[in-house]
Design a protein around this motif. Structure first.
Motif, PDB file in Angstrom:
ATOM      1  N   GLY A 184      47.137  43.455  36.248  1.00  0.00           N
ATOM      2  CA  GLY A 184      45.781  43.763  35.777  1.00  0.00           C
ATOM      3  C   GLY A 184      44.740  43.165  36.706  1.00  0.00           C
ATOM      4  O   GLY A 184      43.780  43.831  37.116  1.00  0.00           O
ATOM      5  N   LEU A 185      44.959  41.908  37.067  1.00  0.00           N
ATOM      6  CA  LEU A 185      43.995  41.219  37.935  1.00  0.00           C
ATOM      7  C   LEU A 185      43.938  41.881  39.315  1.00  0.00           C
ATOM      8  O   LEU A 185      42.858  42.138  39.852  1.00  0.00           O
ATOM      9  N   TYR A 186      45.101  42.176  39.887  1.00  0.00           N
ATOM     10  CA  TYR A 186      45.126  42.787  41.219  1.00  0.00           C
ATOM     11  C   TYR A 186      44.479  44.167  41.194  1.00  0.00           C
ATOM     12  O   TYR A 186      43.820  44.573  42.137  1.00  0.00           O
ATOM     13  N   ARG A 187      44.691  44.887  40.107  1.00  0.00           N
ATOM     14  CA  ARG A 187      44.065  46.216  40.017  1.00  0.00           C
ATOM     15  C   ARG A 187      42.544  46.073  39.966  1.00  0.00           C
ATOM     16  O   ARG A 187      41.820  46.812  40.605  1.00  0.00           O
ATOM     17  N   GLN A 188      42.114  45.096  39.212  1.00  0.00           N
ATOM     18  CA  GLN A 188      40.673  44.862  39.103  1.00  0.00           C
ATOM     19  C   GLN A 188      40.089  44.478  40.472  1.00  0.00           C
ATOM     20  O   GLN A 188      39.058  45.002  40.887  1.00  0.00           O
ATOM     21  N   ILE A 189      40.770  43.584  41.162  1.00  0.00           N
ATOM     22  CA  ILE A 189      40.269  43.150  42.479  1.00  0.00           C
ATOM     23  C   ILE A 189      40.294  44.331  43.457  1.00  0.00           C
ATOM     24  O   ILE A 189      39.342  44.553  44.217  1.00  0.00           O
ATOM     25  N   SER A 190      41.363  45.122  43.404  1.00  0.00           N
ATOM     26  CA  SER A 190      41.469  46.268  44.328  1.00  0.00           C
ATOM     27  C   SER A 190      40.333  47.261  44.096  1.00  0.00           C
ATOM     28  O   SER A 190      39.857  47.900  45.039  1.00  0.00           O
ATOM     29  N   ARG A 191      39.937  47.405  42.851  1.00  0.00           N
ATOM     30  CA  ARG A 191      38.827  48.330  42.558  1.00  0.00           C
ATOM     31  C   ARG A 191      37.503  47.754  43.050  1.00  0.00           C
ATOM     32  O   ARG A 191      36.713  48.428  43.704  1.00  0.00           O
ATOM     33  N   GLU A 192      37.292  46.494  42.728  1.00  0.00           N
ATOM     34  CA  GLU A 192      36.016  45.853  43.087  1.00  0.00           C
ATOM     35  C   GLU A 192      35.847  45.739  44.599  1.00  0.00           C
ATOM     36  O   GLU A 192      34.735  45.773  45.109  1.00  0.00           O
ATOM     37  N   PHE A 193      36.959  45.556  45.295  1.00  0.00           N
ATOM     38  CA  PHE A 193      36.886  45.341  46.745  1.00  0.00           C
ATOM     39  C   PHE A 193      37.486  46.515  47.505  1.00  0.00           C
ATOM     40  O   PHE A 193      38.030  46.333  48.587  1.00  0.00           O
ATOM     41  N   ALA A 194      37.360  47.705  46.931  1.00  0.00           N
ATOM     42  CA  ALA A 194      37.972  48.888  47.553  1.00  0.00           C
ATOM     43  C   ALA A 194      37.480  49.095  48.992  1.00  0.00           C
ATOM     44  O   ALA A 194      38.201  49.617  49.837  1.00  0.00           O
ATOM     45  N   LYS A 195      36.262  48.658  49.261  1.00  0.00           N
ATOM     46  CA  LYS A 195      35.713  48.863  50.616  1.00  0.00           C
ATOM     47  C   LYS A 195      35.770  47.592  51.455  1.00  0.00           C
ATOM     48  O   LYS A 195      35.024  47.450  52.417  1.00  0.00           O
ATOM     49  N   HIS A 196      36.615  46.673  51.090  1.00  0.00           N
ATOM     50  CA  HIS A 196      36.743  45.416  51.836  1.00  0.00           C
ATOM     51  C   HIS A 196      38.191  45.231  52.282  1.00  0.00           C
ATOM     52  O   HIS A 196      38.972  44.536  51.620  1.00  0.00           O
ATOM     53  N   PRO A 197      38.542  45.865  53.407  1.00  0.00           N
ATOM     54  CA  PRO A 197      39.948  45.830  53.836  1.00  0.00           C
ATOM     55  C   PRO A 197      40.492  44.411  54.014  1.00  0.00           C
ATOM     56  O   PRO A 197      41.662  44.159  53.751  1.00  0.00           O
ATOM     57  N   ARG A 198      39.617  43.483  54.386  1.00  0.00           N
ATOM     58  CA  ARG A 198      40.100  42.110  54.596  1.00  0.00           C
ATOM     59  C   ARG A 198      40.605  41.505  53.277  1.00  0.00           C
ATOM     60  O   ARG A 198      41.654  40.869  53.231  1.00  0.00           O
ATOM     61  N   VAL A 199      39.851  41.742  52.221  1.00  0.00           N
ATOM     62  CA  VAL A 199      40.261  41.202  50.913  1.00  0.00           C
ATOM     63  C   VAL A 199      41.574  41.851  50.478  1.00  0.00           C
ATOM     64  O   VAL A 199      42.517  41.182  50.035  1.00  0.00           O
ATOM     65  N   LEU A 200      41.641  43.176  50.646  1.00  0.00           N
ATOM     66  CA  LEU A 200      42.857  43.897  50.226  1.00  0.00           C
ATOM     67  C   LEU A 200      44.067  43.439  51.027  1.00  0.00           C
ATOM     68  O   LEU A 200      45.164  43.276  50.492  1.00  0.00           O
ATOM     69  N   ASP A 201      43.830  43.193  52.319  1.00  0.00           N
ATOM     70  CA  ASP A 201      44.927  42.749  53.167  1.00  0.00           C
ATOM     71  C   ASP A 201      45.426  41.367  52.725  1.00  0.00           C
ATOM     72  O   ASP A 201      46.638  41.142  52.589  1.00  0.00           O
ATOM     73  N   LEU A 202      44.495  40.469  52.466  1.00  0.00           N
ATOM     74  CA  LEU A 202      44.901  39.122  52.024  1.00  0.00           C
ATOM     75  C   LEU A 202      45.645  39.191  50.692  1.00  0.00           C
ATOM     76  O   LEU A 202      46.647  38.507  50.483  1.00  0.00           O
ATOM     77  N   LEU A 203      45.151  40.051  49.825  1.00  0.00           N
ATOM     78  CA  LEU A 203      45.782  40.204  48.519  1.00  0.00           C
ATOM     79  C   LEU A 203      47.227  40.679  48.676  1.00  0.00           C
ATOM     80  O   LEU A 203      48.150  40.186  48.031  1.00  0.00           O
TER      81      LEU A 203
END
Ligand SMILES: Nc1ncnc2c1ncn2[C@@H]1O[C@H](COP(=O)(O)OP(=O)(O)OP(=O)(O)O)[C@@H](O)[C@H]1O
Ligand SMILES: [Mg+2]
Length: 335
Positions: free
Chosen positions: A165-184
Motif C-alpha cells: 500500500g505504501l509503495y503504491r502510494q509513493i509510486s503514484r505521488e512520485f510518478a514523475k520522479h525517476p530518482r525516487v522510484l529508482d531508490l524505492l
C-alpha cells in the motif's frame, strides 16, 4: 485531539484471508452503533462478498455490482437496513466477471460516492490479498485498520500488505520522479547498487541530492497512518504480533503503525458465524465483545495518530537503524 468526524471513512484490510477482517468490521460497526453512531458497512470484497451472510441476509436485494454496472445510479440507494439499529449495509458483488475488477472510472465513481454516504462512519471490509483494487480502497481511506493474527504467515502478509500500500502510494505521488522510484525499487533488490535497503536509506539518499522530494516523502510517510488489530488472541504472547509488525514497519518503512487493540479468540464467534447471527448480539457478552467495545470507543472518540517517522534527525544523520534484519524480527514471532 483531532475530531473523528474528519475520519469518516475507514478501511479494514490485512492481506491474509480468514484472519477475521469481516468479523471485526461487523463487530466494530455494531459497537459503534451502540455508542450512538450512524454506521454504514460496505462489503468491498469484490468477488468474495460475505458480509451480508454474517449479518443474516441470505439474498441481498441489491449489491455493489448493480452500482458498478450502472443499474443503480446512487450508491446510497444500495443501503439496506439491518436488524441492528443504526447500521446500514451495502452488500458486495458476487459476480466475479462483472465486478471483481472495476475499471479506474468505476472505482473513482464508487469512492466519490462512498465519501458522501449518510453516516457518521463508513467501514469498508476489504478482500484478502494485495491487488491494486484492495490497495486503492485502503490508501484512499483516511482511517486504515489492518487485522492480523499471531500466525507467522499473517505477520508476513500484513507487513506485505502495508508495504504494498505504501509503495503504491509513493509510486503514484512520485510518478514523475525517476530518482525516487529508482531508490524505492532498490530496496527490493538483493544487491542494491547504492546499498539502499530500507526507507531510511531512501530518505538519506534523497536528503543529499533532492531535498524537496525528501521533504515530500517525509510528509507522505507521516500521513500514512495504519492501525493494527491482533485477532484470535489467546495469550499476551499472541498479542505481541502487533508489536513485531510495528517494529518491522518502523525499521524498514519508516512508519510507525499504532496498535489499536486486540480481539480475543472466542468460540462464540465461530458459533455465531454458523448461525448467521452477528456475535455481539448474542446474550452472553464474551471477551471478544468487550475487546471490541474498547476499540470502538477509541475509534469513536480519539484521534488516531497511526504513523509517524522515527525522529527525523536519525534519518538525516544516518544513525544506525533501531533494529536488525527482518529475519531476526520474524524469528521473534510467537510460535
Ligand atoms: N476472535 C475470534 N475468535 C474465534 N474465531 C474467530 C475470531 N475471529 C474470526 N474467527 C473465525 O475466523 C473465521 C474467518 O473470519 P472472517 O470471515 O472475518 O475472515 P476474513 O479475514 O474476512 O476472511 P476473507 O479474507 O476470506 O474475507 C470466522 O468465520 C470465524 O469462525
Ligand atoms: Mg472477509
Amino acid at each position: 485531539m483531532q475530531e473523528l468526524s474528519t475520519r469518516k471513512l475507514w478501511s479494514i484490510g490485512g492481506g491474509k484471508g480468514g484472519v477475521g477482517k469481516s468479523v471485526f468490521t461487523l463487530g466494530l460497526g455494531i459497537c459503534l452503533a451502540r455508542l450512538g453512531k450512524k454506521v454504514i458497512l460496505v462489503d468491498a470484497d469484490l468477488g468474495g462478498a460475505n458480509l451480508h451472510t454474517l449479518m443474516g441476509v441470505r439474498y441481498p436485494p441489491l449489491t455493489l455490482e448493480d452500482f458498478l454496472l450502472k443499474r443503480v445510479g446512487r450508491l446510497e440507494d444500495l443501503i439496506i437496513e439491518t436488524q441492528i439499529a443504526g447500521i446500514g449495509l451495502i452488500c458486495g458483488a458476487d459476480d466475479i466477471l462483472g465486478a471483481a475488477n472495476p475499471t479506474y472510472a468505476q472505482k473513482v465513481r464508487l469512492l466519490n460516492q462512498i465519501e458522501d454516504l449518510p453516516a457518521d462512519l463508513v467501514l469498508l471490509d476489504l478482500g484478502a490479498g494485495t491487488s491494486f483494487n484492495v490497495l486503492d480502497f485502503f490508501n484512499y481511506s483516511p482511517g486504515k485498520i489492518c487485522v492480523l493474527t499471531s500466525q507467522a504467515t499473517s505477520l508476513q502478509n500484513v507487513y506485505g500488505f502495508i508495504k504494498s500500500g505504501l509503495y503504491r502510494q509513493i509510486s503514484r505521488e512520485f510518478a514523475k520522479h525517476p530518482r525516487v522510484l529508482d531508490l524505492l525499487q532498490q530496496t527490493d533488490l538483493k544487491d542494491s547498487p547504492e546499498q539502499v535497503r530500507s526507507m531510511h536509506d531512501v530518505l538519506l539518499k534523497l536528503k543529499q541530492t533532492e531535498p524537496e522530494s525528501h521533504q515530500r516523502l517525509v510528509d507522505l510517510l507521516r500521513q500514512f497512518k495504519v492501525n493494527l488489530v491482533v485477532n484470535m488472541v489467546k495469550s499476551d504472547r499472541d498479542f505481541q504480533a502487533g508489536a513485531i509488525v510495528e517494529r518491522v514497519c518502523t525499521s524498514f518503512l519508516s512508519i510507525s503503525p499504532r496498535i489499536l487493540g486486540r480481539l480475543s479468540f472466542d468460540p462464540a464467534v465461530e458459533a455465531a458465524v454458523n448461525q448467521m447471527m452477528p456475535f455481539p448480539l448474542r446474550q452472553e457478552k464474551g471477551q471478544a465483545v468487550k475487546d471490541l467495545e474498547q476499540i470502538a470507543e477509541s475509534v469513536a472518540r480519539a484521534s488516531l495518530p497511526g504513523s509517524s517517522l522515527p525522529p527525523e534527525e536519525a534519518a538525516q544523520t544516518g544513525e544506525p537503524r533501531p533494529v536488525g534484519t527482518m529475519a531476526r524480527l520474524w524469528r521473534r514471532a510467537p510460535a
